[in-house]
Design an enzyme around this catalytic site. Structure first.
Site, PDB file in Angstrom:
ATOM      1  N   GLU A  33      11.587   5.850   1.491  1.00  0.00           N
ATOM      2  CA  GLU A  33      10.897   5.968   2.293  1.00  0.00           C
ATOM      3  C   GLU A  33       9.596   5.355   1.628  1.00  0.00           C
ATOM      4  O   GLU A  33       9.087   5.755   0.481  1.00  0.00           O
ATOM      5  CB  GLU A  33      10.272   7.496   2.711  1.00  0.00           C
ATOM      6  CG  GLU A  33      11.275   8.162   3.476  1.00  0.00           C
ATOM      7  CD  GLU A  33      11.593   9.652   3.300  1.00  0.00           C
ATOM      8  OE1 GLU A  33      10.491  10.184   2.798  1.00  0.00           O
ATOM      9  OE2 GLU A  33      12.693  10.325   3.638  1.00  0.00           O
ATOM     10  N   LEU A  62      12.885   7.838   7.818  1.00  0.00           N
ATOM     11  CA  LEU A  62      12.386   9.095   7.272  1.00  0.00           C
ATOM     12  C   LEU A  62      13.401  10.167   7.140  1.00  0.00           C
ATOM     13  O   LEU A  62      13.472  10.984   8.386  1.00  0.00           O
ATOM     14  CB  LEU A  62      11.024   9.426   7.823  1.00  0.00           C
ATOM     15  CG  LEU A  62       9.874  10.019   6.860  1.00  0.00           C
ATOM     16  CD1 LEU A  62       8.717  10.277   7.432  1.00  0.00           C
ATOM     17  CD2 LEU A  62      10.622  11.397   6.620  1.00  0.00           C
ATOM     18  N   GLU A  64      15.759  12.215   4.718  1.00  0.00           N
ATOM     19  CA  GLU A  64      16.538  12.324   3.036  1.00  0.00           C
ATOM     20  C   GLU A  64      17.954  12.432   2.947  1.00  0.00           C
ATOM     21  O   GLU A  64      18.390  12.014   2.023  1.00  0.00           O
ATOM     22  CB  GLU A  64      15.484  13.518   2.402  1.00  0.00           C
ATOM     23  CG  GLU A  64      14.072  13.227   2.119  1.00  0.00           C
ATOM     24  CD  GLU A  64      13.347  13.325   3.365  1.00  0.00           C
ATOM     25  OE1 GLU A  64      13.949  14.042   4.307  1.00  0.00           O
ATOM     26  OE2 GLU A  64      12.141  13.074   3.506  1.00  0.00           O
ATOM     27  N   GLN A  86      10.710  10.777  -2.036  1.00  0.00           N
ATOM     28  CA  GLN A  86       9.175  10.584  -2.303  1.00  0.00           C
ATOM     29  C   GLN A  86       8.372  11.475  -2.827  1.00  0.00           C
ATOM     30  O   GLN A  86       7.644  11.282  -3.781  1.00  0.00           O
ATOM     31  CB  GLN A  86       8.622  10.273  -0.804  1.00  0.00           C
ATOM     32  CG  GLN A  86       7.316   9.811  -0.851  1.00  0.00           C
ATOM     33  CD  GLN A  86       6.810   9.210   0.799  1.00  0.00           C
ATOM     34  OE1 GLN A  86       6.485  10.082   1.468  1.00  0.00           O
ATOM     35  NE2 GLN A  86       6.721   7.920   0.844  1.00  0.00           N
ATOM     36  N   PRO A  93      16.170  18.215   1.839  1.00  0.00           N
ATOM     37  CA  PRO A  93      17.150  17.919   2.874  1.00  0.00           C
ATOM     38  C   PRO A  93      18.321  17.178   2.365  1.00  0.00           C
ATOM     39  O   PRO A  93      19.486  17.144   2.590  1.00  0.00           O
ATOM     40  CB  PRO A  93      16.414  17.093   3.801  1.00  0.00           C
ATOM     41  CG  PRO A  93      15.086  17.474   3.817  1.00  0.00           C
ATOM     42  CD  PRO A  93      14.807  17.827   2.137  1.00  0.00           C
ATOM     43  N   HIS A 133       4.195  19.481  -2.772  1.00  0.00           N
ATOM     44  CA  HIS A 133       4.033  18.089  -3.320  1.00  0.00           C
ATOM     45  C   HIS A 133       4.254  18.304  -4.985  1.00  0.00           C
ATOM     46  O   HIS A 133       3.575  17.652  -5.737  1.00  0.00           O
ATOM     47  CB  HIS A 133       2.835  17.350  -3.016  1.00  0.00           C
ATOM     48  CG  HIS A 133       2.793  16.795  -1.783  1.00  0.00           C
ATOM     49  ND1 HIS A 133       2.764  17.508  -0.399  1.00  0.00           N
ATOM     50  CD2 HIS A 133       2.620  15.364  -1.233  1.00  0.00           C
ATOM     51  CE1 HIS A 133       2.611  16.582   0.480  1.00  0.00           C
ATOM     52  NE2 HIS A 133       2.594  15.566   0.036  1.00  0.00           N
TER      53      HIS A 133
END
Lengths: 328, 358
Positions: A33, A62, A64, A86, A93, A133
């Protein structure tokens, strides 16, 4: 003859590696991505699309699981995909494909077909980012048969381990410590640079206590050793490669001091530190002078970023572990 | 971007009923093609029926029955070239027979013996996919990868109606469309996912409607009409080779047998509908078509059925003659370059088992 080097940040070293490996082998392609037009959200793939074209550095939908699933098919068509997830926690996923297929397909073909996929992703916390994140998901990957896992802690290793992964005939996952993408600089060999999987690195030599770490916990441990300021002589081992694991280096570093603390950012239960501790219990019991300690993230959802430092293993917690080992 | 028309509603049919519905025609098929298709149907049917018997006799393990699905498999495969790849689900476990995989190999798969697994590159037939829909991205990736290499091959992936509810189906279909991959998404809509009926799976009026959302044609065909399946797949292959991207084919039938040997459908299936399907099953329909055409005689039919029965007899005999698998194979091919601990584990297993295993 001395190898020419350049000072690069960790993420620049990743980028340098990708340029070199795509140049070296025209079956290598990069996909993920925002890896093409944007050059990746951390710029790890910057310049690749211009240099090698949109068929070798591919902006994907997008998705995964779709990224990793199509990478399986790309291997069957003769490609060596380097897949970017990312962020650490965005990779979940893709675990469906990883567990049900990527780790099994070579076996399923009775060795007839190879799946030389490299999955690379930024991982870890401390970056003041929104939820998901910040994770350290290495255990999910290293627990999966058929998969290899490596985690660099220096710019040179970021290049060398990634090159080893891309050239490896098996699927390899590389976790890159995003906290240090730009804060960590180092001399990186130019051109060909491969750090073989399965070789740990002694970062500091010492006689009293051994710290075992990988990824972003290595610079943290160096900070703890500096903070101890000679209070103890500390050996620091950077595992680098979780699978294959350099068990000899682990056992030697443990035997040297007899007092071992394992430092990992991921939550404690069944983390990779538990595996290292189990190996020490099985094979180093007579060398140990103290129980093996772990300094880890806690078994909680990764916290709000204003208080994330309380979750992360810290210099203070590592220093505390070293002192407890010495006092035992 | 090419305009995508609404998906088809009516089921394409070629074979009539010998009475009020007339037979249609498929361009470009000669007598040997007709008979080749029939041989494939009979071989698959024989494989399936014998496998159920072998299971009852304890000679193979749990087996996923594909009775009355043969027309979808044979019709589609005959529309492919040898360089095209097939990605089967477990419902198409024996589809490799049509590419030369020996019956013994597939029987060994159902017997859990290592000789039941093959190298896909030898036949351009991927491994049997047991989880639902997760092979759709593989087929998309292979087709896309061939296209990137400038090769002419396409791929076809088989999955059921339930698979269209999976995320992997969506991601694979979307990837294929975005990348313009030469892929045929072949949905075997037998209207049941074990015990879950189609209406509990989707609110879409047809599964082919989903194709519109991906920007690809959605084709509907009678899944028990081997000629209609062949013709629809041939069209999709032509589109793929012309660079026009993937096609979704919804082949509609009705599951007239249990999901697998471990399943008892009496609790949920429509028994009357099953009997109706059985009377109109796909091999018999095509056989009657060939007889109306004057292509198939009793003698030829007996010969074809005899050859299929012989292949199965030889297959099970070869499978059962195979020596038991060496437990050391547990460690084989886990990696191309295995981590050192696997060698230690293997040595430990050999020590514990004693010297009796090779």
């Amino acid at each position: 003859m001395a190898v020419a080097t350049r000072e690069l940040t960790l993420v620049e070293a990743v980028n340098d590696c990708l340029h070199h490996e795509l140049e070296r082998d025209d079956s290598v392609l990069v996909m993920g991505e925002d890896v093409g037009r944007a050059g990746g959200v951390f710029r790890a793939t910057a310049g690749l699309r211009d240099r090698f074209g949109p068929d070798r550095c591919i902006d994907t939908p997008l998705a995964e699981a779709g990224i990793l699933g199509t990478a399986v098919g790309l291997c069957m068509a003769g490609w060596r995909p380097v897949v970017e997830m990312q962020y650490d926690a965005f990779s979940y996923p893709c675990l469906d494909q990883l567990i049900t297929h990527v780790g099994r397909y070579h076996w399923r073909t009775k060795g007839g077909m190879e799946f030389p996929i490299t999955i690379r992703m930024p991982y870890g916390g401390g970056v003041r980012a929104p939820e998901l994140h910040d994770d350290s998901p290495e255990t999910y990957y290293v627990h999966t048969p058929g998969i290899k896992v490596a985690i660099p802690s220096t710019a040179a290793d970021a290049k060398g381990l990634l090159a080893a992964a891309i050239r490896d005939p098996d699927p390899v996952v590389i976790f890159e410590p995003k906290l240090h993408y730009r804060t960590l600089r180092g001399e990186v060999p130019e051109g060909d640079h491969v750090v073989p999987l399965g070789e740990a690195r002694i970062v500091r030599e010492g006689d009293d206590v051994t710290l075992v770490a990988y990824g972003s916990m290595v610079p943290l441990c160096e900070g703890a050793i500096d903070a101890l300021d000679g209070e103890a002589s500390v050996e620091l081992l950077d595992i680098r490669s979780l699978k294959p694991l350099d068990e000899d280096a682990l056992l030697a570093a443990a035997a040297k001091t007899g007092r071992v603390a394992i430092v990992q950012e991921a939550p404690r239960v069944c983390g990779f530190g538990a595996e290292l501790a189990a190996i020490l219990a099985e094979k180093a019991i007579l060398d140990l002078q103290a129980p093996v300690l772990r300094v880890t993230g806690y078994d909680v959802p990764y916290p709000y970023w204003t208080i994330e430092d309380a979750y992360m293993p810290s210099v203070e917690r590592v220093v505390d572990a070293v002192r407890r080992l010495l006092a035992f | 971007m090419a305009q995508v028309l609404p998906a088809e509603r009516d089921l394409r049919r070629v074979i009539g009923d010998g009475e009020s519905v007339p037979d249609g025609e498929v361009d470009g098929l000669d007598e040997s093609d007709f008979l080749e298709l029939y041989r494939s149907l009979v071989l698959l049917r024989t494989y399936d029926e014998r496998s159920v018997v072998f299971h009852r006799q304890g000679r193979i393990g749990t087996y996923a029955i594909f009775w009355n699905h043969e027309a979808m498999q044979a019709g589609a495969v005959h529309a492919l070239a040898d360089e095209d790849w097939i990605f089967p689900s477990y419902r198409e476990s024996a589809i490799g027979l049509l590419r030369g995989i020996p019956a013994a190999t597939i029987l060994q798969w159902w017997r859990g013996h290592p000789t039941g697994w093959w190298n896909p590159a030898d036949y351009n037939v991927a491994s049997i996919c047991v989880p639902i829909a997760t092979h759709v991205p593989h087929a998309a990736g292979l087709a896309w990868g061939k296209k990137l290499r400038g090769e002419n091959a396409c791929s076809i992936v088989f999955f059921g109606d339930g698979a269209t509810s999976e995320g992997a189906f969506h991601e694979g279909a979307n990837f294929a469309a975005v990348m313009g991959a030469p892929l045929i998404l072949f949905c075997n809509n037998n209207q049941w996912a074990i015990s879950t009926p189609l209406e509990a799976q989707t609110r879409a009026e047809t599964l082919a409607d989903k194709a519109v959302g991906y920007g690809m044609p959605g084709v509907r065909v009678d899944g028990a009409d081997v000629l209609a399946v062949y013709e629809a797949t041939r069209e999709a292959v032509e589109r793929a080779r012309a660079g026009d991207g993937p096609t979704f084919i919804e082949a509609v039938t009705y599951r007239a047998a249990p999901h697998a040997t471990a399943d008892d459908p009496s609790a949920y299936i429509d028994a009357e509908r099953v009997e109706q399907e059985k009377r109109n099953e796909c091999v018999g329909r095509y056989e009657r078509y060939l007889r109306r055409l004057g292509v198939l005689t009793d003698e030829l039919d007996q010969q074809i059925r005899g050859e299929a029965a012989d292949a199965m007899r030889a297959g099970i005999a070869a499978a059962e003659a195979e020596a038991p698998a060496d437990p050391g194979l547990v460690f084989e091919h886990a990696y191309v370059q295995p981590p050192p601990e696997l060698a230690r584990d293997r040595a430990e297993l050999r020590r514990v088992l004693g010297g009796n295993e090779g």
